[in-house]
Enzyme design. Structure first.
Site, PDB file in Angstrom:
ATOM      1  N   SER A 180       0.828  -1.225   0.000  1.00 24.87           N
ATOM      2  CA  SER A 180       0.000   0.000   0.000  1.00 24.87           C
ATOM      3  C   SER A 180       0.852   1.260   0.000  1.00 24.87           C
ATOM      4  O   SER A 180       0.554   2.218  -0.737  1.00 24.87           O
ATOM      5  CB  SER A 180      -0.957  -0.003   1.189  1.00 24.87           C
ATOM      6  N   HIS A 237      -2.039  -8.850   2.092  1.00 20.46           N
ATOM      7  CA  HIS A 237      -1.723  -7.579   2.766  1.00 20.46           C
ATOM      8  C   HIS A 237      -2.880  -7.254   3.734  1.00 20.46           C
ATOM      9  O   HIS A 237      -3.248  -8.087   4.558  1.00 20.46           O
ATOM     10  CB  HIS A 237      -1.487  -6.519   1.675  1.00 20.46           C
ATOM     11  N   HIS A 288       5.523 -12.677   7.551  1.00 20.20           N
ATOM     12  CA  HIS A 288       5.770 -11.304   7.113  1.00 20.20           C
ATOM     13  C   HIS A 288       6.964 -11.294   6.173  1.00 20.20           C
ATOM     14  O   HIS A 288       7.886 -12.098   6.324  1.00 20.20           O
ATOM     15  CB  HIS A 288       6.027 -10.370   8.302  1.00 20.20           C
ATOM     16  N   ARG A 348       2.927  -4.700  16.804  1.00 21.33           N
ATOM     17  CA  ARG A 348       1.540  -4.250  16.659  1.00 21.33           C
ATOM     18  C   ARG A 348       0.584  -5.326  17.187  1.00 21.33           C
ATOM     19  O   ARG A 348      -0.496  -5.035  17.679  1.00 21.33           O
ATOM     20  CB  ARG A 348       1.242  -3.919  15.182  1.00 21.33           C
ATOM     21  N   ASP A 390      -2.472  -8.309  11.682  1.00 18.59           N
ATOM     22  CA  ASP A 390      -3.842  -8.706  11.313  1.00 18.59           C
ATOM     23  C   ASP A 390      -4.372  -9.878  12.125  1.00 18.59           C
ATOM     24  O   ASP A 390      -5.576 -10.118  12.146  1.00 18.59           O
ATOM     25  CB  ASP A 390      -3.885  -9.055   9.819  1.00 18.59           C
TER      26      ASP A 390
HETATM   27  N1  CMX Z   1       0.875 -19.849   6.197  1.00 18.78           N
HETATM   28  C1  CMX Z   1       1.307 -20.795   5.338  1.00 18.78           C
HETATM   29  N2  CMX Z   1       2.377 -20.649   4.543  1.00 18.78           N
HETATM   30  C2  CMX Z   1       3.076 -19.504   4.656  1.00 18.78           C
HETATM   31  C3  CMX Z   1       2.697 -18.490   5.555  1.00 18.78           C
HETATM   32  C4  CMX Z   1       1.549 -18.693   6.332  1.00 18.78           C
HETATM   33  N3  CMX Z   1       1.089 -17.755   7.170  1.00 18.78           N
HETATM   34  N4  CMX Z   1       3.583 -17.472   5.435  1.00 18.78           N
HETATM   35  C5  CMX Z   1       4.471 -17.829   4.485  1.00 18.78           C
HETATM   36  N5  CMX Z   1       4.161 -19.057   4.013  1.00 18.78           N
HETATM   37  C6  CMX Z   1       4.791 -19.783   2.927  1.00 18.78           C
HETATM   38  C7  CMX Z   1       4.707 -18.967   1.662  1.00 18.78           C
HETATM   39  O1  CMX Z   1       3.420 -19.078   1.066  1.00 18.78           O
HETATM   40  C8  CMX Z   1       5.830 -19.537   0.843  1.00 18.78           C
HETATM   41  O2  CMX Z   1       5.405 -20.791   0.329  1.00 18.78           O
HETATM   42  P1  CMX Z   1       5.833 -21.290  -1.146  1.00 18.78           P
HETATM   43  O3  CMX Z   1       7.351 -21.285  -1.147  1.00 18.78           O
HETATM   44  O4  CMX Z   1       5.210 -22.635  -1.258  1.00 18.78           O
HETATM   45  O5  CMX Z   1       5.270 -20.269  -2.101  1.00 18.78           O
HETATM   46  C9  CMX Z   1       6.900 -19.825   1.913  1.00 18.78           C
HETATM   47  O6  CMX Z   1       6.187 -19.915   3.162  1.00 18.78           O
HETATM   48  C10 CMX Z   1       7.953 -18.733   2.022  1.00 18.78           C
HETATM   49  O7  CMX Z   1       7.291 -17.482   2.227  1.00 18.78           O
HETATM   50  P2  CMX Z   1       8.005 -16.333   3.083  1.00 18.78           P
HETATM   51  O8  CMX Z   1       9.254 -15.950   2.373  1.00 18.78           O
HETATM   52  O9  CMX Z   1       8.128 -16.769   4.513  1.00 18.78           O
HETATM   53  O10 CMX Z   1       6.926 -15.166   3.055  1.00 18.78           O
HETATM   54  P3  CMX Z   1       6.719 -14.028   1.945  1.00 18.78           P
HETATM   55  O11 CMX Z   1       7.652 -12.911   2.257  1.00 18.78           O
HETATM   56  O12 CMX Z   1       6.754 -14.587   0.574  1.00 18.78           O
HETATM   57  O13 CMX Z   1       5.212 -13.611   2.232  1.00 18.78           O
HETATM   58  C11 CMX Z   1       3.338 -13.039   3.550  1.00 18.78           C
HETATM   59  C12 CMX Z   1       4.840 -12.838   3.352  1.00 18.78           C
HETATM   60  C13 CMX Z   1       2.859 -12.073   4.627  1.00 18.78           C
HETATM   61  C14 CMX Z   1       2.626 -12.708   2.244  1.00 18.78           C
HETATM   62  C15 CMX Z   1       3.076 -14.516   3.976  1.00 18.78           C
HETATM   63  O14 CMX Z   1       3.709 -14.757   5.214  1.00 18.78           O
HETATM   64  C16 CMX Z   1       1.605 -14.847   4.065  1.00 18.78           C
HETATM   65  O15 CMX Z   1       1.014 -15.210   3.055  1.00 18.78           O
HETATM   66  N6  CMX Z   1       0.983 -14.735   5.292  1.00 18.78           N
HETATM   67  C17 CMX Z   1      -0.455 -14.928   5.450  1.00 18.78           C
HETATM   68  C18 CMX Z   1      -1.228 -13.700   4.966  1.00 18.78           C
HETATM   69  C19 CMX Z   1      -1.058 -12.531   5.911  1.00 18.78           C
HETATM   70  O16 CMX Z   1      -1.202 -12.656   7.126  1.00 18.78           O
HETATM   71  N7  CMX Z   1      -0.774 -11.354   5.361  1.00 18.78           N
HETATM   72  C20 CMX Z   1      -0.726 -10.093   6.150  1.00 18.78           C
HETATM   73  C21 CMX Z   1       0.667  -9.481   6.241  1.00 18.78           C
HETATM   74  C22 CMX Z   1       0.662  -8.196   7.040  1.00 18.78           C
HETATM   75  C23 CMX Z   1      -0.016  -7.097   6.265  1.00 18.78           C
HETATM   76  O17 CMX Z   1       0.500  -6.701   5.191  1.00 18.78           O
HETATM   77  O18 CMX Z   1      -1.084  -6.607   6.677  1.00 18.78           O
END
Ligand code: CMX
Length: 439
Positions: free
Chosen positions: A239, A269, A316, A325, A371
């Site tokens: 964002s 996000h 994250h 937070r 979140d």
């Molecule tokens: N549950 C399951 N799998 C997860 C996970 C979770 N909460 N967080 C990361 N992973 C997985 C990823 O999907 C990725 O899998 P693949 O290699 O199979 O694609 C692997 O772990 C590596 O990911 P990462 O490097 O640890 O995380 P990223 O930097 O790529 O992504 C985020 C970060 C937030 C998108 C991810 O942790 C996620 O999807 N979390 C759940 C959604 C969420 O809570 N988002 C809110 C974030 C805060 C905000 O912006 O408001």
């Protein structure tokens, strides 16, 4: 606030010019092919003055952690304990902590600017009731764009050194009007289209609570905390980065903010806040209880992962520890609602999920983000309509991205335009045929 900002921005601008004159050619880090393909993680590529994220410590706003802000920022006079986001905006914009009088002057300024033209409500009303609240919100923001001072002055040929001034004006007006737009959407979609007029005696967040229909002092305090902790998370998140990017084309603050909020509306996000409560409600239904134990939660988490889904509210891109937070909200919960079943479920999930995510071996951060906690606190006060939650995140996020946008224009940051490559070119480079990096 405006004069203080201008002094600071002039000094910073001169300093940056000197830094670039003397050190502009210094190499700052290197980039791997994986980073280019995998979301640019860890590449430093932009400047955001308002806050800085540390992977271990979490966010600091102009150097201040969340507990420090809770201690040092002005509070609502009527026994308020949480910081006023008006004070945080002052801090992000000027770099200085405001006193109570300064924070109050921001409240008054926003109150004076808060009248929302009727056509904004008409634009929202034109959408069917089943429209997602974030879509309604962005449509409302786009309708507000008719009022942009920057767009008008740009059309009249404003000098580029003065861009920051109408951007400041737009940012202040936009922030002032968002609570009314947000509350209108809530009341239209969930409360029979019965709207509540603003209360001129309340602060920005208190008024949002009031117009949403929540008069509980605890909810008003929650809104002050919520609006403070969601405001900014340095510049690279979707964002903030989108707002900055679109603003760099000299799109006015309304256009830039609306673009950023479309990014916030993604489930990885800001939309994760609705996904968390949706997921917990589904778990409660599947297990037939509103107080699942840790073994039940662990089984449900494993089921979620087996179905190829993420556990919402965990992980994250930058953080590698529990999000402060999250901790701030947990402390609020312990003080105001220690026995709430849903809040206790959130705390049980916090104990269960990290080791399971760790055991996958690929998740870089198994800890909760902002979140994973916010929804349960809202449900406690009766706000069960989880599809609405990201709108609250969006109202708060305006503070950070608008303060940054004013800085962007004051510092004369140019159009953002990184270089991209094709895989064909990458393969040629790997074969030693081409230097694709252009030196
Ligand atoms: N549950 C399951 N799998 C997860 C996970 C979770 N909460 N967080 C990361 N992973 C997985 C990823 O999907 C990725 O899998 P693949 O290699 O199979 O694609 C692997 O772990 C590596 O990911 P990462 O490097 O640890 O995380 P990223 O930097 O790529 O992504 C985020 C970060 C937030 C998108 C991810 O942790 C996620 O999807 N979390 C759940 C959604 C969420 O809570 N988002 C809110 C974030 C805060 C905000 O912006 O408001």
């Amino acid at each position: 606030m405006k004069e203080r900002f201008k002094e600071k921005a002039d000094a910073a601008s001169a300093e940056i010019k000197n830094i670039l004159k003397e050190h502009g050619n210094k190499v700052a880090g290197e980039v791997t092919l994986s980073q280019i393909y995998q979301g640019m993680r860890g590449i430093t590529g932009l400047v955001t003055e308002t806050s800085l994220l540390d992977s271990q410590e979490g966010i600091r706003f102009r150097g201040y952690s969340i507990p420090e802000l809770q201690q040092k920022l002005p509070k609502f006079p009527d026994g308020g304990e949480q910081p006023l986001p008006e004070g945080l905006f002052y801090l992000m914009l000027t770099g200085d902590l405001p006193d109570a009088e300064m924070a109050e002057s921001v409240t008054d300024n926003w109150m004076r600017r808060s009248h929302v033209p009727n056509h904004v409500f008409d634009a929202i009303d034109a959408l069917p009731l089943h429209t997602h609240p974030m879509t309604m919100f962005v449509v409302g923001v786009m309708a507000l764009q008719t009022e942009s001072t920057f767009a008008k002055q740009y059309g009249e040929g404003i000098n580029k050194k003065d861009y920051w001034d109408p951007v400041y004006d737009d940012a202040m007006t936009l922030i002032a009007r968002l609570p009314r737009v947000a509350a209108y959407i809530y009341r239209r979609k969930y409360k029979n289209n019965e709207h509540i007029h603003p209360n001129g005696l309340l602060d920005w967040s208190g008024n949002l609570a009031h117009m949403l229909g929540y008069e509980d002092k605890g909810f008003m305090e929650l809104m002050r905390l919520y609006m403070t902790i969601h405001a900014d998370h340095e510049g690279g998140n979707v964002s903030a980065h989108t707002t900055h990017l679109v603003g760099s084309a000299l799109s006015d603050p309304y256009l830039a903010y609306a673009a950023g909020m479309n990014g916030l509306a993604g489930p990885l996000h800001g939309l994760a806040n609705q996904e968390v409560i949706k997921w917990i409600f589904e778990m409660q239904e599947a297990l037939g209880t509103d107080a699942p134990d840790k073994v039940q939660i662990a089984d449900y988490v494993k089921k979620t992962l087996e179905e190829g889904k993420v556990v919402p509210g965990y992980g994250h891109a930058v953080l590698r520890k529990t999000d402060p937070r999250f901790t701030a909200q947990m402390e609020f919960g312990k003080k105001h609602m220690p026995d709430d079943k849903l809040v206790n479920t959130v705390w049980n999930i916090y104990e269960v999920v990290p080791p399971i995510l760790q055991s996958l071996g690929k998740v870089k951060n198994p800890w909760p983000n902002v979140d994973s906690h916010s929804g349960a606190l809202l449900v406690h006060y009766g706000m069960v309509e989880y599809e609405y939650y990201t709108v609250l995140f969006a109202v708060s996020r305006a503070l950070g991205v608008m303060a940054s946008l004013i800085w962007d224009r004051a510092l004369g940051f140019p159009l953002e335009r990184p270089k991209s490559v094709t895989t064909k070119l990458v393969k040629q480079w790997l074969d030693g045929k081409d230097n694709i990096w252009g030196d």
